[in-house]
Design a protein around this motif. Structure first.
Motif, PDB file in Angstrom:
ATOM      1  N   ALA A 125      36.082  63.523  58.803  1.00  0.00           N
ATOM      2  CA  ALA A 125      36.254  62.137  59.254  1.00  0.00           C
ATOM      3  C   ALA A 125      35.802  61.919  60.677  1.00  0.00           C
ATOM      4  O   ALA A 125      36.075  60.885  61.257  1.00  0.00           O
ATOM      5  N   ASP A 126      35.064  62.862  61.245  1.00  0.00           N
ATOM      6  CA  ASP A 126      34.696  62.741  62.653  1.00  0.00           C
ATOM      7  C   ASP A 126      33.780  61.566  62.916  1.00  0.00           C
ATOM      8  O   ASP A 126      33.839  60.921  63.957  1.00  0.00           O
ATOM      9  N   ASP A 127      32.879  61.274  61.954  1.00  0.00           N
ATOM     10  CA  ASP A 127      31.896  60.222  62.210  1.00  0.00           C
ATOM     11  C   ASP A 127      31.968  59.120  61.173  1.00  0.00           C
ATOM     12  O   ASP A 127      30.996  58.443  60.897  1.00  0.00           O
ATOM     13  N   THR A 128      33.155  58.925  60.600  1.00  0.00           N
ATOM     14  CA  THR A 128      33.279  57.902  59.584  1.00  0.00           C
ATOM     15  C   THR A 128      33.675  56.580  60.186  1.00  0.00           C
ATOM     16  O   THR A 128      34.156  56.489  61.296  1.00  0.00           O
ATOM     17  N   ASN A 129      33.444  55.502  59.400  1.00  0.00           N
ATOM     18  CA  ASN A 129      33.873  54.169  59.832  1.00  0.00           C
ATOM     19  C   ASN A 129      34.278  53.380  58.625  1.00  0.00           C
ATOM     20  O   ASN A 129      33.801  53.622  57.517  1.00  0.00           O
ATOM     21  N   LEU A 130      35.156  52.421  58.838  1.00  0.00           N
ATOM     22  CA  LEU A 130      35.729  51.664  57.725  1.00  0.00           C
ATOM     23  C   LEU A 130      34.779  50.640  57.171  1.00  0.00           C
ATOM     24  O   LEU A 130      34.825  50.305  56.008  1.00  0.00           O
ATOM     25  N   GLY A 131      33.930  50.077  57.997  1.00  0.00           N
ATOM     26  CA  GLY A 131      33.110  48.963  57.549  1.00  0.00           C
ATOM     27  C   GLY A 131      31.946  49.377  56.700  1.00  0.00           C
ATOM     28  O   GLY A 131      31.409  48.581  55.951  1.00  0.00           O
ATOM     29  N   PHE A 174      29.745  35.539  58.220  1.00  0.00           N
ATOM     30  CA  PHE A 174      29.768  36.811  58.938  1.00  0.00           C
ATOM     31  C   PHE A 174      28.733  36.720  60.058  1.00  0.00           C
ATOM     32  O   PHE A 174      27.543  36.882  59.846  1.00  0.00           O
ATOM     33  N   HIS A 175      29.210  36.428  61.272  1.00  0.00           N
ATOM     34  CA  HIS A 175      28.292  36.210  62.397  1.00  0.00           C
ATOM     35  C   HIS A 175      29.029  36.511  63.701  1.00  0.00           C
ATOM     36  O   HIS A 175      30.191  36.132  63.867  1.00  0.00           O
ATOM     37  N   SER A 176      28.331  37.167  64.628  1.00  0.00           N
ATOM     38  CA  SER A 176      28.961  37.540  65.899  1.00  0.00           C
ATOM     39  C   SER A 176      29.399  36.332  66.709  1.00  0.00           C
ATOM     40  O   SER A 176      30.349  36.405  67.488  1.00  0.00           O
ATOM     41  N   ARG A 177      28.725  35.197  66.520  1.00  0.00           N
ATOM     42  CA  ARG A 177      29.089  33.989  67.259  1.00  0.00           C
ATOM     43  C   ARG A 177      30.530  33.584  66.969  1.00  0.00           C
ATOM     44  O   ARG A 177      31.233  33.085  67.848  1.00  0.00           O
ATOM     45  N   VAL A 178      30.961  33.811  65.732  1.00  0.00           N
ATOM     46  CA  VAL A 178      32.313  33.428  65.332  1.00  0.00           C
ATOM     47  C   VAL A 178      33.344  34.143  66.201  1.00  0.00           C
ATOM     48  O   VAL A 178      34.339  33.552  66.625  1.00  0.00           O
ATOM     49  N   THR A 179      33.105  35.424  66.482  1.00  0.00           N
ATOM     50  CA  THR A 179      34.065  36.173  67.281  1.00  0.00           C
ATOM     51  C   THR A 179      33.886  35.942  68.771  1.00  0.00           C
ATOM     52  O   THR A 179      34.867  35.748  69.492  1.00  0.00           O
ATOM     53  N   GLU A 180      32.657  35.957  69.275  1.00  0.00           N
ATOM     54  CA  GLU A 180      32.435  35.870  70.718  1.00  0.00           C
ATOM     55  C   GLU A 180      32.921  34.542  71.292  1.00  0.00           C
ATOM     56  O   GLU A 180      33.578  34.501  72.330  1.00  0.00           O
ATOM     57  N   GLU A 181      32.605  33.448  70.636  1.00  0.00           N
ATOM     58  CA  GLU A 181      33.039  32.145  71.135  1.00  0.00           C
ATOM     59  C   GLU A 181      34.546  31.987  70.996  1.00  0.00           C
ATOM     60  O   GLU A 181      35.202  31.403  71.874  1.00  0.00           O
ATOM     61  N   HIS A 207      34.475  44.304  73.443  1.00  0.00           N
ATOM     62  CA  HIS A 207      33.197  45.011  73.377  1.00  0.00           C
ATOM     63  C   HIS A 207      33.330  46.424  72.813  1.00  0.00           C
ATOM     64  O   HIS A 207      32.396  47.219  72.890  1.00  0.00           O
ATOM     65  N   GLU A 208      34.488  46.734  72.242  1.00  0.00           N
ATOM     66  CA  GLU A 208      34.692  48.073  71.704  1.00  0.00           C
ATOM     67  C   GLU A 208      34.074  48.203  70.315  1.00  0.00           C
ATOM     68  O   GLU A 208      34.187  47.313  69.490  1.00  0.00           O
ATOM     69  N   GLY A 209      33.426  49.350  70.072  1.00  0.00           N
ATOM     70  CA  GLY A 209      32.908  49.650  68.742  1.00  0.00           C
ATOM     71  C   GLY A 209      31.529  49.073  68.504  1.00  0.00           C
ATOM     72  O   GLY A 209      31.206  47.981  68.957  1.00  0.00           O
ATOM     73  N   LYS A 210      30.710  49.836  67.800  1.00  0.00           N
ATOM     74  CA  LYS A 210      29.342  49.416  67.506  1.00  0.00           C
ATOM     75  C   LYS A 210      29.191  48.849  66.102  1.00  0.00           C
ATOM     76  O   LYS A 210      28.180  48.237  65.796  1.00  0.00           O
ATOM     77  N   ASP A 211      30.152  49.088  65.254  1.00  0.00           N
ATOM     78  CA  ASP A 211      30.080  48.636  63.870  1.00  0.00           C
ATOM     79  C   ASP A 211      30.465  47.148  63.816  1.00  0.00           C
ATOM     80  O   ASP A 211      31.629  46.788  63.931  1.00  0.00           O
ATOM     81  N   GLU A 212      29.462  46.301  63.631  1.00  0.00           N
ATOM     82  CA  GLU A 212      29.689  44.855  63.666  1.00  0.00           C
ATOM     83  C   GLU A 212      30.610  44.402  62.543  1.00  0.00           C
ATOM     84  O   GLU A 212      31.455  43.520  62.722  1.00  0.00           O
ATOM     85  N   TYR A 266      34.194  42.616  63.199  1.00  0.00           N
ATOM     86  CA  TYR A 266      34.452  41.288  62.644  1.00  0.00           C
ATOM     87  C   TYR A 266      35.769  41.275  61.864  1.00  0.00           C
ATOM     88  O   TYR A 266      36.587  40.376  62.029  1.00  0.00           O
ATOM     89  N   SER A 267      35.972  42.282  61.015  1.00  0.00           N
ATOM     90  CA  SER A 267      37.209  42.316  60.226  1.00  0.00           C
ATOM     91  C   SER A 267      38.416  42.545  61.123  1.00  0.00           C
ATOM     92  O   SER A 267      39.490  41.978  60.890  1.00  0.00           O
ATOM     93  N   ASN A 268      38.258  43.369  62.159  1.00  0.00           N
ATOM     94  CA  ASN A 268      39.352  43.580  63.101  1.00  0.00           C
ATOM     95  C   ASN A 268      39.733  42.282  63.794  1.00  0.00           C
ATOM     96  O   ASN A 268      40.916  41.974  63.977  1.00  0.00           O
ATOM     97  N   PHE A 269      38.724  41.509  64.207  1.00  0.00           N
ATOM     98  CA  PHE A 269      39.045  40.268  64.899  1.00  0.00           C
ATOM     99  C   PHE A 269      39.668  39.242  63.954  1.00  0.00           C
ATOM    100  O   PHE A 269      40.512  38.449  64.377  1.00  0.00           O
TER     101      PHE A 269
END
Length: 233
Positions: A9-15, A186-193, A136-141, A145-148
């Motif tokens: 599980a060292d390099d796994t991600n949920l998304g 599913f868009h980064s604008r939804v979270t950033e704004e 700004h944490e995490g690279k998996d968009e 998104y689901s976290n936010f």
């Protein structure tokens, strides 16, 4: 679907269809399916087969069914006798309008009440749940998104809780509003704004300014509505 080796599980991600081993396998599976629902990898209304998820995540049927049961309770998954599971259909434009009308009637007033009753402990809780500190944490968009989506629901629920009106809080929570509206796009604008708007709400709470809190919450909900209206074009 890609099988998962849960022992590494060292390099796994949920998304992205890989599950990170933690204290609760059911929680891991839940988070993975939740992320796919939020990012529309599992499309609204589509069938969800337990056997496919077993193969994808390389786990037994039990944690899959428990996770789907939890998602069913949140209104994101539907179960039909003898047929199985499917993702909840997308909300209609009419339902969308009704949800935002309800929010605009209840949440700005609740924010004003919460500001009057604000203290340092409550403010710290809101700052933690608003998602601003980890924006700004995490690279998996998909995972961000689901976290936010969840953080946004928790943040608004806490505000209503601090307003000391449990009926209003329960009414809003029962609609699962945040989960359904975040599935629209599913868009980064939804979270950033939205994070910028959370900061404005927090500033009003820090100042214990009920008028500013009411205005900031109203602006946030109106902007959220306008951002997501594009999903119905």
């Amino acid at each position: 679907m890609q099988a998962i080796n849960l022992l590494n599980a060292d390099d796994t991600n949920l998304g992205g269809g890989r599950i990170q081993r933690s204290s609760s396998l059911v929680e891991d599976v839940y988070e993975a399916i939740f992320a796919q629902l939020m990012s529309l990898k599992i499309a609204p209304g589509s069938r969800i087969t337990v056997d496919s998820l077993v193969k994808e995540f390389n786990v037994s049927h039990t944690p899959i069914r428990e996770a789907l049961g939890r998602l069913e309770g949140e209104g994101l998954v539907l179960k039909t006798h003898l047929i199985g599971y499917r993702a909840a259909p997308q909300i209609t434009k009419r339902r969308f309008d009704e949800l935002y009308e309800l929010r605009l009637l209840l949440e700005p007033h609740g924010a004003a009440k919460a500001a009057v009753l604000m203290d340092e402990v409550k403010l710290a809780e809101l700052q933690k749940s608003a998602g601003v500190m980890a924006r700004h944490e995490g690279k998996d968009e998909r995972l961000r998104y689901s976290n936010f989506a969840r953080q946004d629901a928790i943040f608004h629920d806490k505000v209503m809780g601090f307003a000391n009106n449990e009926l209003v809080r329960e009414t809003l929570a029962h609609q699962h509003t945040h989960f359904h509206i975040f599935r629209l796009m599913f868009h980064s604008r939804v979270t950033e704004e939205a994070l910028d708007e959370h900061e404005a709400i927090l500033a009003a709470f820090a100042a214990a300014d009920p008028a500013a809190a009411e205005q900031a919450m109203r602006r946030h909900i109106e902007h959220s509505r306008d951002r997501l209206l594009l999903a119905f074009d």
